[in-house]
Design a protein around this motif. Structure first.
Motif, PDB file in Angstrom:
ATOM      1  N   ASN A 169     -14.821  -9.974  -0.934  1.00 48.20           N
ATOM      2  CA  ASN A 169     -14.462  -8.572  -1.140  1.00 48.20           C
ATOM      3  C   ASN A 169     -15.631  -7.854  -1.812  1.00 48.20           C
ATOM      4  O   ASN A 169     -16.032  -8.195  -2.920  1.00 48.20           O
ATOM      5  CB  ASN A 169     -13.213  -8.472  -2.001  1.00 48.20           C
ATOM      6  CG  ASN A 169     -11.990  -9.032  -1.297  1.00 48.20           C
ATOM      7  OD1 ASN A 169     -11.703  -8.661  -0.162  1.00 48.20           O
ATOM      8  ND2 ASN A 169     -11.274  -9.927  -1.950  1.00 48.20           N
TER       9      ASN A 169
ATOM     10  N   THR B 225     -18.114  -4.226  -2.676  1.00 49.59           N
ATOM     11  CA  THR B 225     -18.000  -3.060  -3.564  1.00 49.59           C
ATOM     12  C   THR B 225     -17.740  -1.760  -2.828  1.00 49.59           C
ATOM     13  O   THR B 225     -17.512  -0.737  -3.473  1.00 49.59           O
ATOM     14  CB  THR B 225     -19.282  -2.921  -4.393  1.00 49.59           C
ATOM     15  OG1 THR B 225     -20.412  -2.809  -3.505  1.00 49.59           O
ATOM     16  CG2 THR B 225     -19.474  -4.128  -5.290  1.00 49.59           C
ATOM     17  N   GLY B 226     -17.791  -1.761  -1.532  1.00 54.23           N
ATOM     18  CA  GLY B 226     -17.447  -0.550  -0.812  1.00 54.23           C
ATOM     19  C   GLY B 226     -18.624   0.122  -0.140  1.00 54.23           C
ATOM     20  O   GLY B 226     -19.745  -0.390  -0.131  1.00 54.23           O
TER      21      GLY B 226
ATOM     22  N   PHE C  42      -9.638  -3.008   4.121  1.00 57.56           N
ATOM     23  CA  PHE C  42     -10.520  -1.881   3.882  1.00 57.56           C
ATOM     24  C   PHE C  42      -9.639  -0.738   3.379  1.00 57.56           C
ATOM     25  O   PHE C  42      -8.697  -0.334   4.069  1.00 57.56           O
ATOM     26  CB  PHE C  42     -11.217  -1.441   5.171  1.00 57.56           C
ATOM     27  CG  PHE C  42     -12.077  -2.484   5.820  1.00 57.56           C
ATOM     28  CD1 PHE C  42     -13.450  -2.472   5.664  1.00 57.56           C
ATOM     29  CD2 PHE C  42     -11.515  -3.478   6.604  1.00 57.56           C
ATOM     30  CE1 PHE C  42     -14.249  -3.426   6.273  1.00 57.56           C
ATOM     31  CE2 PHE C  42     -12.307  -4.434   7.224  1.00 57.56           C
ATOM     32  CZ  PHE C  42     -13.677  -4.410   7.045  1.00 57.56           C
ATOM     33  N   ARG C  43      -9.933  -0.219   2.210  1.00 58.18           N
ATOM     34  CA  ARG C  43      -9.165   0.906   1.667  1.00 58.18           C
ATOM     35  C   ARG C  43     -10.122   2.060   1.389  1.00 58.18           C
ATOM     36  O   ARG C  43     -11.226   1.847   0.885  1.00 58.18           O
ATOM     37  CB  ARG C  43      -8.426   0.497   0.402  1.00 58.18           C
ATOM     38  CG  ARG C  43      -7.307  -0.519   0.639  1.00 58.18           C
ATOM     39  CD  ARG C  43      -6.517  -0.781  -0.633  1.00 58.18           C
ATOM     40  NE  ARG C  43      -5.328  -1.583  -0.387  1.00 58.18           N
ATOM     41  CZ  ARG C  43      -5.254  -2.892  -0.624  1.00 58.18           C
ATOM     42  NH1 ARG C  43      -6.307  -3.535  -1.116  1.00 58.18           N
ATOM     43  NH2 ARG C  43      -4.130  -3.545  -0.376  1.00 58.18           N
TER      44      ARG C  43
ATOM     45  N   GLU D  10     -13.428   2.213  -0.838  1.00 59.90           N
ATOM     46  CA  GLU D  10     -13.441   1.518  -2.122  1.00 59.90           C
ATOM     47  C   GLU D  10     -13.583   0.011  -1.965  1.00 59.90           C
ATOM     48  O   GLU D  10     -14.258  -0.638  -2.759  1.00 59.90           O
ATOM     49  CB  GLU D  10     -12.155   1.814  -2.910  1.00 59.90           C
ATOM     50  CG  GLU D  10     -12.070   3.254  -3.411  1.00 59.90           C
ATOM     51  CD  GLU D  10     -11.405   4.168  -2.409  1.00 59.90           C
ATOM     52  OE1 GLU D  10     -11.037   3.682  -1.322  1.00 59.90           O
ATOM     53  OE2 GLU D  10     -11.250   5.379  -2.690  1.00 59.90           O
ATOM     54  N   SER D  11     -12.931  -0.569  -0.983  1.00 61.78           N
ATOM     55  CA  SER D  11     -13.028  -2.013  -0.765  1.00 61.78           C
ATOM     56  C   SER D  11     -13.579  -2.259   0.636  1.00 61.78           C
ATOM     57  O   SER D  11     -13.124  -1.662   1.604  1.00 61.78           O
ATOM     58  CB  SER D  11     -11.656  -2.676  -0.917  1.00 61.78           C
ATOM     59  OG  SER D  11     -10.743  -2.171   0.034  1.00 61.78           O
ATOM     60  N   PHE D  12     -14.530  -3.113   0.716  1.00 62.18           N
ATOM     61  CA  PHE D  12     -15.252  -3.309   1.968  1.00 62.18           C
ATOM     62  C   PHE D  12     -15.705  -4.763   2.053  1.00 62.18           C
ATOM     63  O   PHE D  12     -16.664  -5.147   1.412  1.00 62.18           O
ATOM     64  CB  PHE D  12     -16.466  -2.376   1.997  1.00 62.18           C
ATOM     65  CG  PHE D  12     -17.148  -2.304   3.341  1.00 62.18           C
ATOM     66  CD1 PHE D  12     -18.229  -3.126   3.633  1.00 62.18           C
ATOM     67  CD2 PHE D  12     -16.700  -1.427   4.303  1.00 62.18           C
ATOM     68  CE1 PHE D  12     -18.855  -3.058   4.867  1.00 62.18           C
ATOM     69  CE2 PHE D  12     -17.336  -1.345   5.538  1.00 62.18           C
ATOM     70  CZ  PHE D  12     -18.409  -2.177   5.822  1.00 62.18           C
ATOM     71  N   PRO D  13     -14.980  -5.631   2.791  1.00 58.07           N
ATOM     72  CA  PRO D  13     -15.396  -7.032   2.886  1.00 58.07           C
ATOM     73  C   PRO D  13     -16.821  -7.142   3.412  1.00 58.07           C
ATOM     74  O   PRO D  13     -17.189  -6.491   4.394  1.00 58.07           O
ATOM     75  CB  PRO D  13     -14.394  -7.627   3.873  1.00 58.07           C
ATOM     76  CG  PRO D  13     -13.204  -6.737   3.796  1.00 58.07           C
ATOM     77  CD  PRO D  13     -13.743  -5.358   3.540  1.00 58.07           C
TER      78      PRO D  13
ATOM     79  N   ASP E 243       0.841  -1.197   0.000  1.00 59.26           N
ATOM     80  CA  ASP E 243       0.000   0.000   0.000  1.00 59.26           C
ATOM     81  C   ASP E 243       0.874   1.245   0.000  1.00 59.26           C
ATOM     82  O   ASP E 243       1.826   1.354   0.783  1.00 59.26           O
ATOM     83  CB  ASP E 243      -0.909   0.025   1.241  1.00 59.26           C
ATOM     84  CG  ASP E 243      -2.061  -0.951   1.126  1.00 59.26           C
ATOM     85  OD1 ASP E 243      -3.036  -0.626   0.435  1.00 59.26           O
ATOM     86  OD2 ASP E 243      -1.966  -2.045   1.712  1.00 59.26           O
TER      87      ASP E 243
ATOM     88  N   ASN F 105      -9.223  -8.575   1.049  1.00 59.51           N
ATOM     89  CA  ASN F 105      -8.426  -7.367   0.925  1.00 59.51           C
ATOM     90  C   ASN F 105      -8.649  -6.463   2.131  1.00 59.51           C
ATOM     91  O   ASN F 105      -9.689  -6.532   2.798  1.00 59.51           O
ATOM     92  CB  ASN F 105      -8.797  -6.604  -0.346  1.00 59.51           C
ATOM     93  CG  ASN F 105      -8.360  -7.340  -1.599  1.00 59.51           C
ATOM     94  OD1 ASN F 105      -7.345  -8.023  -1.600  1.00 59.51           O
ATOM     95  ND2 ASN F 105      -9.145  -7.211  -2.662  1.00 59.51           N
TER      96      ASN F 105
END
Length: 963
Positions: free
Chosen positions: A787, A789-790, A713-714, A742-745, A657, A711
């Motif tokens: 993973n 979609t956020g 959380f970003r 943007e990424s949210f399990p 990252d 992934n």
């Protein structure tokens, strides 16, 4: 006794030879905001108040906030030590944007700007760590930090970083919280110290416990060597009284208002009923009464109970500082904490869950939300339950810091150390009495928060009960951190500074769980062996021993409910098994424990990285400014291990990252600061979701699989704030913020048979209905993490703080603090909703229907408001605070319910102190003065009552002495 500094005064103070340590990433000496207001001189007759009082602590906190380029809030020692806070979480809730989650009557975890505890990183003396505990209803086996482990008296300051900097440790979407102990070089020469002692009384438990804290510090005359030690000890016993439905569910009953629901079928005519089939077996025959009851939601385990919390805290900090020259300082800091808790629960309940097939329903009452809110039950499983968990959390940390000025313009800090947090549960035992054919039980949830629960058969006569289930689930969770950091600073020219650094951090998480669960079988007097319990060796079964050991008075305790908010007509006295007697009878603790696969897993993360940051300040076209910009790099190596079908499986991965950040502070006019920030931030995945193993719940028919390839959380975070420091100790501010995740399990949930998972029967707990009545075609709710979609989050913080010096006379000693946070967020979740099929083609009760719903992020309250009114003169001080937290969704639910969460709460605390002399002060404090109930709901649409409990008021009376 001469007047000397208190613990609060020793740590934040500055001396010419040994300046107080700067909080990480808060450059107090170098980044003081140009144009910040100059503190006005305080009249001589108010000097004592300003220097030692609550107002001085507010002034120090505001100075730290104003002098930082990024968004920072703080609490300094005197504020913590003199406010009626039982632990750090309750101190933190007064900061704008922070709410807390209470468990067992105390604050445990924090939410910052709508993001829960797993999104907040906590550092102790500059090193990231995790404090794990088993307080409240559950153990923390995740990244969340349990603030209730520590007494607030141990810390000199708390700093909350709400925006990211390249020089600030990564891993937070919410905030980085710095907990700081010790600063002996900041004190006066010689010995200084303070001691406080309080008696703590809870009006629900009627118990009194001690709370003692002390500090001893020494510094030599030259200011080159200092040492300090502090300790805090408390012991308290509180009660939690209330009711619990253990969620609501849909199921088919044996009969409804006299209409049989199951029949033997006539040969060749499977849809034509013949003889009613009572209690078990048969074929469901659809009719209006049975279908309506089956598709409606009913409470799974309606019950009232008494929960006893016994807590003991011991905390010790020590610090040694050596500054042989003005250019060199070496600090060694240690922290030890031990938190013991015993949680004992005693319930009287009816076990509808999984036993609806045998139950006859009379006089059903339905509401508009498809809930079966009242009924009389015959052939019901009446159950009383006695649960005991003994736990101990030990935390220790040892760290060292070397601050060195190499030249007038170049300096470095070398920091290293380790920490360990171990939460051990040697005993987690449940014994159950059953009466499986009880008649005349009535429940009525028309007043959802306070239902009427009435037993038709005696629950105080041991002749009606048998000891039917036995459980013990010992476990241990251990977290370890190893940290090494190098930070450098180079003042290139006036107003231009370069910062660079490197970090190595190794985090290991390991949890192991075991089971001693079993059900007791009698089979009408015929001896059976189940698990490792041989019934014939423990007792002689008579004809009535159908499913367990016959209860006796010697094996029983009588429980009185007390004031749990129950309406008239509720049964308030019942028997439960005595744990010592039942354990001796069944030889529970001599059983060989089996591995609990779902709670045995580990994660190891090694982070290597560095940062580069530029700090600037100056004037641009007459506009004063300060800013920092940089990028942080983190390489994460991750290894996850779990048990899948009894086999250990390990998965390794790595990811990189790059995290840029920018913070800008502008000073358009005197006393006004405009801040803006933008950054990329991450939070590493939830530890429980990373396991390659799975867990099976044989009581609720749920299966959960992990995913070690999730992934992080970003997110991209934006922040804009306007602050006006309009007078000493005063601020009015507004901040708006937004986070695009943007990424949210997310969890994907669907229905399927047990056979479809490929798991063996052995993964089921042996005492569960799923094991006892094993059916490979039983429908389960199956959940796996993927993973997603956020999500998005946005909000606004409003804050105002000021002394009321404009008021006449003694009223000018008043002051106030108020803040409010309003947040909204949006995330999509896939859930298993209600079933609409009462009978499938195979005759089964048809599956839950998958549905996608949009809601807030879990743990997010849309509204939070805090207020404090204080009075302070030379002798007398008083403070009162109120904290409101709006309702919030806590997590996804089960059994066809869409989400579950908590209702709004209002907590009121107060403190009164009187200083008799310069060295003696007396105090009376009150926590939760209105005895607020905690309401939990099941299903966001129907608002079905999950639990409604209260914990009583806590009053503390004590004295404080300065040496």
């Amino acid at each position: 006794m001469p007047a000397t500094a208190t613990a609060a005064e020793v740590k934040p103070a500055e001396t010419p030879t040994a300046p107080a340590p700067v909080q990480p990433s808060v450059d107090v000496q170098e980044s003081r905001a140009p144009g910040a207001p100059v503190e006005e001189q305080v009249p001589a007759d108010e000097q004592d108040i300003v220097v030692t009082g609550f107002r001085r602590s507010l002034e120090q906190a505001l100075t730290m906030k104003r002098d930082s380029v990024s968004a920072v809030d703080a609490i300094v020692a005197e504020d913590i030590a003199k406010f009626p806070d039982q632990n750090l979480a309750e101190s933190l809730q007064r900061i704008p944007g922070i709410t807390i989650q209470r468990d067992g009557g105390e604050g445990r975890a924090i939410t910052v700007r709508g993001l829960g505890a797993q999104f907040t990183r906590v550092r102790v003396n500059g090193m990231e760590t995790v404090a794990t505990s088993t307080d409240g209803a559950s153990a923390n086996r995740d990244r969340a930090f349990d603030f209730n482990v520590f007494a607030s008296e141990l810390f000199s300051s708390i700093v909350v970083h709400k925006t990211a900097e390249a020089s600030l440790d990564e891993g937070s979407l919410g905030a980085v919280v710095d907990l700081n102990t010790g600063n002996p070089l900041g004190g006066k020469a010689g010995f200084t110290g303070a001691l406080s002692a309080q008696a703590s009384y809870n009006d629900l438990s009627k118990k009194v416990g001690p709370r003692v804290a002390g500090l001893l510090s020494w510094r030599n005359d030259a200011g080159t060597f200092g040492a300090s030690v502090s300790a805090a000890y408390s012991k308290i016993n509180t009660l939690e009284l209330g009711n619990n439905s253990v969620r609501w569910a849909q199921a088919r009953f044996d009969s409804v208002d006299g209409t049989p629901c199951f029949y033997n079928t006539a040969t060749g005519a499977p849809n034509v009923p013949t003889t009613p089939r009572a209690n078990t077996g048969g074929t469901y025959f659809q009719n209006a009464a049975c279908d309506k009851a089956a598709l409606a939601f009913h409470p799974r385990i309606p019950r009232y109970g008494v929960i006893d919390h016994r807590r003991e805290r011991l905390g010790i900090t020590a610090s040694i500082q050596f500054a042989p020259t003005d250019s060199t300082k070496v600090s060694i800091d240690g922290l030890y904490s031990r938190f013991k808790e015993e949680r004992e629960e005693k319930w009287a309940e009816v076990l509808l869950r999984s036993n609806e097939r045998s139950i006859d329903v009379l006089n059903p009452v339905y509401d508009s939300n498809n809930n079966l809110i009242a009924a009389t039950l015959n052939d019901a499983w009446v159950r009383t339950e006695h649960y005991l968990r003994k736990s101990q959390t030990e935390f220790y940390q040892l760290g060292g810091t070397w601050d060195q000025d190499v030249t007038d313009s170049f300096r470095f800090t070398l920091l290293g150390g380790f920490s360990k947090s171990s939460a051990d549960i040697p005993v987690e035992t449940t014994f159950v009495y059953d009466d499986r054919d009880a008649a005349g039980y009535k429940y009525d949830y028309r007043n959802a928060a306070s239902p009427v629960l009435t037993f038709g058969t005696s629950v105080t006569d041991p002749a009606n009960f048998q000891l039917a289930e036995i459980r013990d689930r010992p476990s241990n969770t251990t977290n370890k951190f190893r940290t090494a950091q190098l930070r450098t600073e180079w003042d290139v020219v006036d107003g231009f500074k370069l910062k660079a650094g490197a970090v190595y951090r190794r985090f290991s998480f390991n949890t192991v769980g075991f089971l001693r669960d079993t059900a007791v079988c009698g089979n009408g007097g015929k001896d059976l062996v189940l698990g490792t319990i041989d019934c014939s060796t423990n007792t002689v079964f008579g004809p009535s021993a159908i499913y367990g050991f016959q209860a006796t008075s010697a094996m029983s305790d009588t429980i009185n409910l007390g004031n749990a908010g129950q309406p008239t007509g509720t049964t308030t006295q019942w028997l439960v098994p005595n744990i010592d007697a039942a354990a001796a009878l069944t030889k529970l603790y001599s059983r060989t424990p089996l591995v609990d696969a779902g709670n045995t897993r580990s994660v190891t993360e090694t982070v290597k990285g560095g940062y580069f940051q530029v700090d600037v300040k100056g004037d641009l076209f007459g506009l004063r400014y300060a800013a920092n910009a940089g990028v942080r790099y983190a390489h994460t190596d991750q290894s996850s291990t779990g048990l899948n079908s009894g086999t250990a499986v390990s998965v390794t991965r790595d990811y990189d990252d790059w995290l840029p950040s920018l913070n800008v502070a502008l000073f358009p006019i005197e006393g006004v600061v405009v801040r803006g920030a933008i950054s990329r931030v991450i939070t590493r995945p939830t530890l429980g979701n990373l396991t390659p193993g799975g867990s099976v719940d044989g009581f609720n028919y749920r299966i959960t699989f992990g995913n070690p390839l999730l992934n992080p959380f970003r997110a991209t975070a934006y922040d804009l704030a306007l602050e006006w420091y309009f007078a000493p100790q005063s601020i009015a501010s507004v901040a708006v913020f937004k986070k695009n995740v943007e990424s949210f399990p997310v969890a994907q949930t669907y229905s399927g048979t047990f056979a479809s998972t490929g798991l063996p029967k052995s993964v089921l707990p042996t005492s569960s209905p799923a094991y006892i009545n094993f059916d490979p075609n039983q429908i389960y709710t199956i959940t796996g993490n993927v993973n997603g979609t956020g999500a998005s989050l946005k909000g606004i913080e409003l804050s105002i703080q000021a002394p009321f010096k404009f008021l006449p006379g003694f009223l000018s000693n008043l002051g106030g603090i108020a803040n409010a946070t309003f947040i909204d967020s949006s995330a999509s979740y896939t859930l298993a909703g209600p079933t609409t099929v009462v009978k499938t083609s195979t005759g089964a009760f048809g599956p839950n229907v998958a549905t996608t719903r949009t809601s807030t992020l879990y743990g997010l309250s849309k509204t939070a408001i805090n207020g404090t009114l204080y009075y302070e003169d030379k002798k007398f001080s008083a403070r009162g605070s109120i904290s409101y937290r709006g309702p919030y969704v806590d997590q996804g639910s089960a059994n066809g319910n869409l989400f579950e969460g908590y209702g709004s709460t209002i907590n009121i605390d107060a403190s009164v102190r009187y200083r008799f002399t310069e060295w003696l002060e007396m105090s009376v404090e009150g926590v939760n003065l209105t005895d607020e109930y905690r309401y939990r709901y099941n299903d966001i649409d129907a608002n079905r009552s999950y639990e409604n409990n209260h914990f009583g008021r806590t009053i503390l009376v004590g004295a404080r002495v300065k040496m």
